[in-house]
Design an enzyme around this catalytic site. Structure first.
Site, PDB file in Angstrom:
ATOM      1  N   GLY A  20      30.339 117.168  38.587  1.00 50.22           N
ATOM      2  CA  GLY A  20      30.025 117.387  39.944  1.00 50.22           C
ATOM      3  C   GLY A  20      29.002 116.318  40.497  1.00 50.22           C
ATOM      4  O   GLY A  20      29.217 115.544  41.521  1.00 50.22           O
ATOM      5  N   ILE A  21      27.741 116.287  39.767  1.00 48.78           N
ATOM      6  CA  ILE A  21      26.909 115.131  40.093  1.00 48.78           C
ATOM      7  C   ILE A  21      27.399 113.762  39.993  1.00 48.78           C
ATOM      8  O   ILE A  21      27.420 112.851  40.724  1.00 48.78           O
ATOM      9  CB  ILE A  21      25.516 115.548  39.316  1.00 48.78           C
ATOM     10  CG1 ILE A  21      25.028 116.539  39.862  1.00 48.78           C
ATOM     11  CG2 ILE A  21      24.454 114.245  39.540  1.00 48.78           C
ATOM     12  CD1 ILE A  21      23.686 117.219  38.935  1.00 48.78           C
ATOM     13  N   ARG A  47      43.824 112.949  34.065  1.00 54.24           N
ATOM     14  CA  ARG A  47      42.780 113.361  34.684  1.00 54.24           C
ATOM     15  C   ARG A  47      42.031 112.599  35.247  1.00 54.24           C
ATOM     16  O   ARG A  47      41.761 112.668  36.460  1.00 54.24           O
ATOM     17  CB  ARG A  47      41.709 113.939  33.452  1.00 54.24           C
ATOM     18  CG  ARG A  47      40.385 114.435  34.045  1.00 54.24           C
ATOM     19  CD  ARG A  47      39.422 114.797  32.924  1.00 54.24           C
ATOM     20  NE  ARG A  47      37.931 115.141  33.305  1.00 54.24           N
ATOM     21  CZ  ARG A  47      37.061 115.109  32.619  1.00 54.24           C
ATOM     22  NH1 ARG A  47      37.020 114.582  31.270  1.00 54.24           N
ATOM     23  NH2 ARG A  47      35.845 115.828  33.081  1.00 54.24           N
ATOM     24  N   THR A  99      25.389 122.082  27.615  1.00 61.63           N
ATOM     25  CA  THR A  99      24.536 123.019  27.131  1.00 61.63           C
ATOM     26  C   THR A  99      25.312 124.278  26.018  1.00 61.63           C
ATOM     27  O   THR A  99      26.434 124.359  26.009  1.00 61.63           O
ATOM     28  CB  THR A  99      24.289 124.029  28.552  1.00 61.63           C
ATOM     29  OG1 THR A  99      25.450 124.614  28.835  1.00 61.63           O
ATOM     30  CG2 THR A  99      23.541 123.186  29.738  1.00 61.63           C
ATOM     31  N   GLY A 156      16.201 130.720  27.047  1.00 60.41           N
ATOM     32  CA  GLY A 156      17.628 130.610  26.265  1.00 60.41           C
ATOM     33  C   GLY A 156      18.045 129.262  26.342  1.00 60.41           C
ATOM     34  O   GLY A 156      19.176 128.798  26.035  1.00 60.41           O
ATOM     35  N   TYR A 160      18.294 122.674  25.074  1.00 59.88           N
ATOM     36  CA  TYR A 160      18.378 121.899  26.365  1.00 59.88           C
ATOM     37  C   TYR A 160      17.145 121.476  26.735  1.00 59.88           C
ATOM     38  O   TYR A 160      17.005 120.208  27.121  1.00 59.88           O
ATOM     39  CB  TYR A 160      18.972 122.608  27.248  1.00 59.88           C
ATOM     40  CG  TYR A 160      19.728 122.048  28.598  1.00 59.88           C
ATOM     41  CD1 TYR A 160      20.582 121.299  28.646  1.00 59.88           C
ATOM     42  CD2 TYR A 160      18.807 122.204  29.724  1.00 59.88           C
ATOM     43  CE1 TYR A 160      21.034 120.559  29.927  1.00 59.88           C
ATOM     44  CE2 TYR A 160      19.127 121.618  30.812  1.00 59.88           C
ATOM     45  CZ  TYR A 160      20.347 120.727  30.963  1.00 59.88           C
ATOM     46  OH  TYR A 160      20.592 120.309  32.027  1.00 59.88           O
ATOM     47  N   GLY A 191      16.956 120.075  39.905  1.00 56.90           N
ATOM     48  CA  GLY A 191      16.947 121.560  39.835  1.00 56.90           C
ATOM     49  C   GLY A 191      18.346 122.239  40.014  1.00 56.90           C
ATOM     50  O   GLY A 191      19.103 121.511  39.654  1.00 56.90           O
ATOM     51  N   TYR A 192      18.316 123.544  40.130  1.00 56.98           N
ATOM     52  CA  TYR A 192      19.688 124.055  40.336  1.00 56.98           C
ATOM     53  C   TYR A 192      20.735 123.527  41.398  1.00 56.98           C
ATOM     54  O   TYR A 192      19.987 123.278  42.684  1.00 56.98           O
ATOM     55  CB  TYR A 192      19.787 125.533  40.503  1.00 56.98           C
ATOM     56  CG  TYR A 192      19.129 126.190  39.349  1.00 56.98           C
ATOM     57  CD1 TYR A 192      19.989 126.469  38.274  1.00 56.98           C
ATOM     58  CD2 TYR A 192      17.733 126.478  39.352  1.00 56.98           C
ATOM     59  CE1 TYR A 192      19.448 127.167  37.194  1.00 56.98           C
ATOM     60  CE2 TYR A 192      17.436 127.433  38.187  1.00 56.98           C
ATOM     61  CZ  TYR A 192      17.940 127.821  37.134  1.00 56.98           C
ATOM     62  OH  TYR A 192      17.720 128.463  35.922  1.00 56.98           O
TER      63      TYR A 192
END
Length: 253
Positions: A20-21, A47, A99, A156, A160, A191-192
Site C-alpha cells: 500500500g505505501i 501480478r 510482521t 506483541g 518488529y 504511524g498507523y
C-alpha cells in the site's frame, strides 16, 4: 525498456513497492519523472501487470526485479547487476517488511528470526550495492521506512520493534559515511496507515486505534509517500541522519 529510453530520468529503486505505501511512493516517483526499479519476492508477471493496470501505471516506467532477500548472495548480485545497467541511481526507498506478532513469552525463535532477517538483516543485502554506487557517483538519496513502534515499542512486537529501531540506528551510522560524498540517508517512521491490508481490521478495533491518535485518524499512504519524496528532493539536500515521524501526533500521546 533500454537504458537509453530512461537516460533523461532519475532512477529509483523501491523495495516493498507493491504494498500500500510502496504503491503510493511509486505513483509519486513516476509523477515526478522517475524510472522505478520495483522489487518483489519472486517473478510474477500476472501480478505486476494487474498492479500496473489497477493503479493506472504505464509499465514502461517500471522495471521489476525479483529478489529473494533470504538468499543474500543471489539477491545482492541481482540488485548490483540491475543498478549497474544505469549510469547512476538517484534514490533508494526501502520499505520491504513483514510482521510475525506474538507476546515475547510465546514467541518462537522462527518468528523472531523471520522478522529480524526480513526487516533488518536484509538492509545489508539491499543497501550495500546501492550505497557503493552512490559513493562512486558522489550523490544519492536513501530513505528507509521504520515505524512508530520502532520508536516507542509495542506489545506483541518485540521482534518488529527491535528491527524497526535497528533501521534507525543503521541509517544514522550510514548517514555519517555518506555525508562527504553527498549521499544522504534518512528514515520515515509512519504511524498507523490506511492501506488495503488495514481495511480488514474490524471497525470497533479501528475506533480504539484512532482514539490513541490526536488527529483521530490513520495516515494515508500518500502522506507517507510525501515524506519520502521530500527526503529525496533537492530541498532536503542538507538533511541526513534524521527520522521524520508521520503519525498524527500519536507518539506524543
Amino acid at each position: 525498456m533500454s537504458r537509453s529510453d530512461v537516460s533523461d530520468k532519475k532512477v529509483a529503486l523501491v523495495t516493498g513497492a507493491l504494498g500500500g505505501i510502496g504503491t503510493a511512493i511509486c505513483e509519486k516517483l513516476v509523477t515526478n519523472g522517475y524510472h522505478v526499479i520495483a522489487t518483489l519476492s519472486q517473478e510474477d508477471p500476472e501480478r505486476t501487470k494487474k498492479w500496473c493496470e489497477d493503479n493506472g501505471f504505464d509499465s514502461d516506467n517500471f522495471e521489476f526485479l525479483a529478489v529473494d532477500l533470504s538468499n543474500h548472495e543471489t539477491a545482492m548480485a541481482a540488485i548490483k547487476q540491475t543498478i549497474d545497467k544505469y549510469d547512476s541511481i538517484y534514490a533508494l526507498i526501502n520499505g520491504a517488511g513483514i510482521t510475525r506478532d506474538s507476546s515475547f513469552k510465546k514467541m518462537s525463535f522462527a518468528q523472531w528470526q523471520q522478522v529480524i532477517e526480513t526487516n533488518l538483516t536484509s538492509l545489508y543485502t539491499i543497501v550495500h550495492p546501492v550505497f557503493v554506487k552512490m559513493l562512486e557517483q558522489k550523490t544519492g538519496r536513501i530513505v528507509n521506512i521504520s515505524s512508530i513502534n520502532g520508536l516507542r515499542g509495542q506489545y506483541g512486537q518485540t521482534n518488529y520493534s527491535a528491527a524497526k529501531a535497528g533501521i534507525i540506528g543503521f541509517t544514522k551510522a550510514l548517514a555519517y559515511e555518506g555525508a562527504s560524498s553527498s549521499v544522504t540517508a534518512n528514515v520515515v517512521a509512519p504511524g498507523y496507515t490506511y492501506t488495503p491490508m488495514v481495511e480488514s481490521v474490524p471497525e470497533h478495533i479501528m475506533d480504539k486505534i484512532k482514539e490513541t491518535i490526536p488527529m483521530n485518524r490513520l495516515a494515508s499512504a500518500n502522506e507517507i509517500a510525501a515524506a519520502c519524496m521530500y527526503l529525496i528532493s533537492e530541498d532536503a539536500i542538507f538533511v541526513t541522519g534524521e527520522t521524520i515521524s508521520v503519525n498524527g501526533g500519536q507518539y506524543m500521546s
